[in-house]
Design a protein around this motif. Structure first.
Motif, mmCIF file in Angstrom:
data_model
loop_
_atom_site.group_PDB
_atom_site.id
_atom_site.type_symbol
_atom_site.label_atom_id
_atom_site.label_comp_id
_atom_site.label_asym_id
_atom_site.label_seq_id
_atom_site.Cartn_x
_atom_site.Cartn_y
_atom_site.Cartn_z
ATOM 1 N N VAL A 31 28.354 23.039 26.946
ATOM 2 C CA VAL A 31 28.785 21.649 26.737
ATOM 3 C C VAL A 31 27.707 20.684 27.207
ATOM 4 O O VAL A 31 27.343 19.733 26.510
ATOM 5 N N VAL A 32 27.175 20.922 28.399
ATOM 6 C CA VAL A 32 26.136 20.042 28.940
ATOM 7 C C VAL A 32 24.921 20.032 28.020
ATOM 8 O O VAL A 32 24.363 18.972 27.705
ATOM 9 N N HIS A 33 24.507 21.205 27.587
ATOM 10 C CA HIS A 33 23.352 21.298 26.694
ATOM 11 C C HIS A 33 23.609 20.535 25.391
ATOM 12 O O HIS A 33 22.730 19.810 24.903
ATOM 13 N N GLY A 34 24.821 20.677 24.858
ATOM 14 C CA GLY A 34 25.137 19.989 23.609
ATOM 15 C C GLY A 34 25.101 18.483 23.749
ATOM 16 O O GLY A 34 24.589 17.768 22.869
ATOM 17 N N VAL A 35 25.617 17.969 24.857
ATOM 18 C CA VAL A 35 25.614 16.522 25.080
ATOM 19 C C VAL A 35 24.188 16.011 25.233
ATOM 20 O O VAL A 35 23.815 14.965 24.672
ATOM 21 N N ILE A 36 23.367 16.724 25.970
ATOM 22 C CA ILE A 36 21.969 16.321 26.133
ATOM 23 C C ILE A 36 21.260 16.287 24.794
ATOM 24 O O ILE A 36 20.484 15.361 24.496
ATOM 25 N N GLU A 37 21.530 17.269 23.934
ATOM 26 C CA GLU A 37 20.900 17.300 22.621
ATOM 27 C C GLU A 37 21.342 16.117 21.750
ATOM 28 O O GLU A 37 20.541 15.542 21.009
ATOM 29 N N VAL A 38 22.620 15.738 21.852
ATOM 30 C CA VAL A 38 23.112 14.577 21.103
ATOM 31 C C VAL A 38 22.373 13.316 21.547
ATOM 32 O O VAL A 38 21.913 12.514 20.722
ATOM 33 N N LEU A 39 22.245 13.124 22.848
ATOM 34 C CA LEU A 39 21.570 11.936 23.357
ATOM 35 C C LEU A 39 20.077 11.984 23.072
ATOM 36 O O LEU A 39 19.451 10.953 22.796
ATOM 37 N N ARG A 40 19.498 13.162 23.110
ATOM 38 C CA ARG A 40 18.073 13.293 22.781
ATOM 39 C C ARG A 40 17.813 12.877 21.341
ATOM 40 O O ARG A 40 16.838 12.182 21.050
ATOM 41 N N ALA A 41 18.697 13.274 20.436
ATOM 42 C CA ALA A 41 18.526 12.895 19.031
ATOM 43 C C ALA A 41 18.742 11.404 18.818
ATOM 44 O O ALA A 41 18.100 10.800 17.958
ATOM 45 N N ALA A 42 19.645 10.811 19.608
ATOM 46 C CA ALA A 42 19.955 9.391 19.444
ATOM 47 C C ALA A 42 18.919 8.487 20.092
ATOM 48 O O ALA A 42 18.760 7.330 19.671
ATOM 49 N N TYR A 43 18.220 8.981 21.113
ATOM 50 C CA TYR A 43 17.282 8.153 21.881
ATOM 51 C C TYR A 43 15.912 8.829 21.959
ATOM 52 O O TYR A 43 15.411 9.140 23.038
ATOM 53 N N PRO A 44 15.258 9.037 20.820
ATOM 54 C CA PRO A 44 13.999 9.786 20.815
ATOM 55 C C PRO A 44 12.860 9.074 21.533
ATOM 56 O O PRO A 44 12.013 9.726 22.148
ATOM 57 N N VAL A 45 12.818 7.744 21.452
ATOM 58 C CA VAL A 45 11.714 7.029 22.104
ATOM 59 C C VAL A 45 11.901 7.048 23.622
ATOM 60 O O VAL A 45 10.929 7.210 24.372
ATOM 61 N N VAL A 46 13.137 6.909 24.069
ATOM 62 C CA VAL A 46 13.399 7.000 25.513
ATOM 63 C C VAL A 46 12.916 8.342 26.040
ATOM 64 O O VAL A 46 12.213 8.417 27.062
ATOM 65 N N GLU A 47 13.245 9.413 25.336
ATOM 66 C CA GLU A 47 12.822 10.733 25.813
ATOM 67 C C GLU A 47 11.307 10.866 25.781
ATOM 68 O O GLU A 47 10.700 11.423 26.694
#
Length: 251
Positions: free
Chosen positions: A41-57
């Motif tokens: 679950v944690v990994h999935g949420v991080i991946e969702v946010l990573r895809a939504a905020y690519p410049v932040v990452e």
């Protein structure tokens, strides 16, 4: 199962403590499976946010982004099963995230990432075009109040965050940008199926912000001239028509 179980299950997922589930998961293997499930679950949420905020990452790196995303998830768990829209409050969270306190521009960069995502997912809607204006009498046009297209959003910052965002999103080698406080304005919208973005002069922002707030073209032109007496509202209006920035109506 009882509401108590679901409450304990949710608490165990969003924390690292599965002890509340011990009355329900009585075997060691069940508790181990719970740990694996939680990690997924944690990994999935991080991946969702990573895809939504690519410049932040890209700016902070994966090793900084992952714990920040996890902290956001723990503070603001998803409430909608459609995860593609999760993270609407991530920029505000970044503003208060202590490890990012020195990155004063990061929350505003996240707002641009979010504006891009929302423009991409915005529902199809008509844009104001020359054909819809053709039948208007000249004295009616100044009273027109079209508003912005649903995909369009205005953005502002006290830092050069748009230049930082644009370079890190579009350039293979991001430009070196001097970090000095100064008003910064931009527009993000979708045109012919493609998300577009551009910097705005302060007077351009004032013009479009007035329309976004329900003002008419006359009000918008006046707001722009208060910022820059030489502002050419007609030029910006023409660009807005050709680029599908303003809301139209279905014929």
């Amino acid at each position: 199962m009882s509401d108590d179980f679901h409450a304990d299950f949710a608490a165990a997922i969003t924390s690292s403590d599965a002890s509340t589930l011990e009355p329900w998961l009585t075997t060691p293997s069940a508790l181990r499976r719970m740990a694996v499930y939680r990690n997924n679950v944690v990994h999935g949420v991080i991946e969702v946010l990573r895809a939504a905020y690519p410049v932040v990452e890209r700016l902070v790196g994966a090793d900084f982004f992952a714990p920040m995303a996890k902290a956001y998830w723990q503070a603001v768990p998803p409430t909608d099963p459609v995860m593609s829209q999760y993270g609407g409050g991530f920029a505000g969270f970044i503003d208060t995230y202590a490890p990012a306190a020195g990155l004063v521009y990061l929350g505003d960069v996240a707002r641009l990432d979010r504006a891009w995502l929302e423009a991409h997912h915005a529902a199809d809607a008509p844009a104001l075009d020359a054909g819809q204006l053709a039948g208007l009498a000249p004295d009616v046009l100044p009273q027109l109040a079209p508003g912005l297209h649903p995909s369009a959003s205005l953005w502002s910052s006290q830092w050069p965050a748009y230049a930082i965002w644009r370079s890190n999103r579009d350039d293979a080698e991001p430009a070196r940008i001097v970090l000095e406080p100064a008003p910064d304005f931009a527009l993000v919208w979708r045109h012919r199926g493609t998300v577009r973005h551009r910097a705005l002069a302060p007077a351009d922002h004032a013009f479009l912000a007035t329309l976004a707030q329900g003002g008419n073209l006359q009000d918008a032109a006046h707001a722009a001239t208060l910022v820059d007496a030489a502002h050419k509202a007609a030029d910006l209006f023409g660009e807005a028509i050709s680029s599908s920035i303003l809301a139209g109506s279905r014929s």
